[in-house]
Design a protein around this motif. Structure first.
Motif, PDB file in Angstrom:
ATOM      1  N   LYS A 160       0.835  -0.947   0.248  1.00  0.00           N
ATOM      2  CA  LYS A 160      -0.442  -0.341   0.380  1.00  0.00           C
ATOM      3  C   LYS A 160       0.874   1.289  -0.423  1.00  0.00           C
ATOM      4  N   THR A 161       1.601   1.520   0.811  1.00  0.00           N
ATOM      5  CA  THR A 161       2.473   2.575   0.994  1.00  0.00           C
ATOM      6  C   THR A 161       3.553   2.288  -0.257  1.00  0.00           C
ATOM      7  N   GLU A 162       3.586   1.229  -0.708  1.00  0.00           N
ATOM      8  CA  GLU A 162       4.670   1.712  -2.427  1.00  0.00           C
ATOM      9  C   GLU A 162       3.790   2.370  -3.268  1.00  0.00           C
ATOM     10  N   GLN A 163       2.326   1.630  -3.599  1.00  0.00           N
ATOM     11  CA  GLN A 163       1.400   1.831  -4.358  1.00  0.00           C
ATOM     12  C   GLN A 163       1.601   3.609  -3.926  1.00  0.00           C
ATOM     13  N   GLY A 164       1.349   4.662  -2.994  1.00  0.00           N
ATOM     14  CA  GLY A 164       0.684   5.810  -2.763  1.00  0.00           C
ATOM     15  C   GLY A 164       2.096   6.299  -3.026  1.00  0.00           C
ATOM     16  N   SER A 165       3.734   6.087  -2.634  1.00  0.00           N
ATOM     17  CA  SER A 165       4.887   6.534  -3.310  1.00  0.00           C
ATOM     18  C   SER A 165       4.886   7.055  -5.187  1.00  0.00           C
ATOM     19  N   ASP A 166       4.224   6.160  -5.677  1.00  0.00           N
ATOM     20  CA  ASP A 166       3.622   6.182  -7.501  1.00  0.00           C
ATOM     21  C   ASP A 166       3.810   7.232  -7.736  1.00  0.00           C
ATOM     22  N   LYS A 167       2.804   8.248  -6.908  1.00  0.00           N
ATOM     23  CA  LYS A 167       2.450   9.273  -7.020  1.00  0.00           C
ATOM     24  C   LYS A 167       3.498  10.924  -7.384  1.00  0.00           C
ATOM     25  N   ALA A 168       4.675  10.112  -5.682  1.00  0.00           N
ATOM     26  CA  ALA A 168       5.739  11.297  -5.480  1.00  0.00           C
ATOM     27  C   ALA A 168       6.384  11.345  -6.830  1.00  0.00           C
ATOM     28  N   PRO A 169       7.056  12.706  -7.055  1.00  0.00           N
ATOM     29  CA  PRO A 169       8.243  12.633  -8.145  1.00  0.00           C
ATOM     30  C   PRO A 169       9.403  11.602  -7.450  1.00  0.00           C
ATOM     31  N   HIS A 170       9.691  11.141  -8.335  1.00  0.00           N
ATOM     32  CA  HIS A 170      10.897  10.004  -8.756  1.00  0.00           C
ATOM     33  C   HIS A 170      12.218   9.764  -7.622  1.00  0.00           C
ATOM     34  N   HIS A 171      12.370  11.465  -7.297  1.00  0.00           N
ATOM     35  CA  HIS A 171      13.722  10.855  -6.738  1.00  0.00           C
ATOM     36  C   HIS A 171      12.871  10.744  -5.328  1.00  0.00           C
ATOM     37  N   GLU A 172      12.397  10.785  -4.609  1.00  0.00           N
ATOM     38  CA  GLU A 172      11.172  11.025  -3.403  1.00  0.00           C
ATOM     39  C   GLU A 172      11.058   9.610  -3.159  1.00  0.00           C
ATOM     40  N   ARG A 173      10.070   8.916  -4.362  1.00  0.00           N
ATOM     41  CA  ARG A 173       9.654   7.884  -4.177  1.00  0.00           C
ATOM     42  C   ARG A 173      11.222   6.620  -3.349  1.00  0.00           C
ATOM     43  N   THR A 174      10.665   5.700  -2.827  1.00  0.00           N
ATOM     44  CA  THR A 174      11.556   4.752  -1.793  1.00  0.00           C
ATOM     45  C   THR A 174      11.983   3.746  -2.778  1.00  0.00           C
ATOM     46  N   SER A 175      12.683   2.766  -2.855  1.00  0.00           N
ATOM     47  CA  SER A 175      13.523   1.606  -4.160  1.00  0.00           C
ATOM     48  C   SER A 175      12.558   0.372  -3.464  1.00  0.00           C
ATOM     49  N   THR A 176      12.511  -0.301  -4.292  1.00  0.00           N
ATOM     50  CA  THR A 176      11.719  -1.442  -4.452  1.00  0.00           C
ATOM     51  C   THR A 176      12.475  -2.329  -3.210  1.00  0.00           C
ATOM     52  N   THR A 177      14.070  -2.531  -3.939  1.00  0.00           N
ATOM     53  CA  THR A 177      15.529  -4.056  -3.405  1.00  0.00           C
ATOM     54  C   THR A 177      15.547  -3.274  -2.056  1.00  0.00           C
ATOM     55  N   ASN A 178      15.655  -1.557  -1.650  1.00  0.00           N
ATOM     56  CA  ASN A 178      16.146  -1.502  -0.726  1.00  0.00           C
ATOM     57  C   ASN A 178      15.516  -0.640  -0.236  1.00  0.00           C
ATOM     58  N   SER A 179      15.047  -1.042   1.013  1.00  0.00           N
ATOM     59  CA  SER A 179      13.397  -0.229   2.001  1.00  0.00           C
ATOM     60  C   SER A 179      14.728   1.296   3.266  1.00  0.00           C
ATOM     61  N   LYS A 180      15.394   1.155   2.489  1.00  0.00           N
ATOM     62  CA  LYS A 180      16.147   2.702   3.071  1.00  0.00           C
ATOM     63  C   LYS A 180      15.142   4.006   1.973  1.00  0.00           C
ATOM     64  N   GLU A 181      14.930   4.763   2.581  1.00  0.00           N
ATOM     65  CA  GLU A 181      14.308   6.364   1.819  1.00  0.00           C
ATOM     66  C   GLU A 181      15.565   6.514   0.589  1.00  0.00           C
ATOM     67  N   TYR A 182      15.095   6.920  -0.505  1.00  0.00           N
ATOM     68  CA  TYR A 182      16.258   7.759  -1.059  1.00  0.00           C
ATOM     69  C   TYR A 182      16.718   9.125  -0.223  1.00  0.00           C
ATOM     70  N   THR A 183      18.094   9.275  -0.662  1.00  0.00           N
ATOM     71  CA  THR A 183      18.464  11.017   0.173  1.00  0.00           C
ATOM     72  C   THR A 183      19.616  11.423  -0.804  1.00  0.00           C
TER      73      THR A 183
END
Length: 189
Positions: free
Chosen positions: A115-138
């Motif tokens: 659910k949280t991954e589907q919600g992050s699809d609406k965010a810009p690419h650089h703000e999405r969380t990676s599917t292979t790594n659970s840590k957020e992109y900084t």
């Protein structure tokens, strides 16, 4: 060197628990209390290892456990706490009375993470969380000129810091200060 694991023992029941095993374990713990899990199966007459008995009791048989049907309020709380605490399931479960860390972890991995991954699809690419790594992109910090250097601290795990490095702009040498042995009135120059 250490104990021999009980899983090496021959003839132990493995896999799904049967109803009669649950009854025996529940009756034994009601009369004798929790604890001393290693010897419990022998004393109770179960053909299981102590770890299996402990996990069965803590995650499924305790009378104060609330199982299934996680409400939308609980879902929102789990999502918020996961953003704050990460995969610290026991800390998250501590905020949800009657829920076990195992149940919350399983619910996160099967339902909420999607659910949280589907919600992050609406965010810009650089703000999405990676599917292979659970840590957020900084994003990497931009280089700053030496005259305007700022120190950015990113804490990924909790740790205890004893030594502090204070950059010295006057002589170009960093000073190392032991936090435990510093006078309260001491100000480094």
């Amino acid at each position: 060197m250490g104990r021999k694991p009980c899983s090496d023992k021959e003839g132990l029941n493995r896999g799904a628990w049967l109803a009669w095993e649950d009854k025996i374990l529940t009756k034994y713990i009601e009369t004798n209390g929790e604890g001393k899990w290693r010897g419990l199966p022998r004393r109770a007459g179960l053909n299981r290892c102590g770890k299996s008995c402990r996990l069965r009791w803590l995650n499924y048989l305790r009378p104060d456990i609330k199982r299934g049907n996680i409400s939308s309020e609980e879902e929102e709380l789990i999502i918020r706490l996961h953003k704050l605490l990460g995969n610290r399931w026991s800390l998250i479960a501590g905020r949800l009375p009657g829920r076990t860390d195992n149940e919350i972890k399983n619910y996160w991995n099967t339902t909420l993470s999607k659910k949280t991954e589907q919600g992050s699809d609406k965010a810009p690419h650089h703000e999405r969380t990676s599917t292979t790594n659970s840590k957020e992109y900084t994003p990497k910090p931009k280089p700053v000129s030496k005259s305007h250097q700022t120190v950015q601290v990113i804490r990924t795990k909790a740790f205890k810091c004893r030594k502090v490095v204070i950059p010295s702009h006057l002589d170009g040498h960093d000073q190392m200060i032991d936090r435990l042995n510093v006078n309260p009135g001491f100000v480094p120059v």
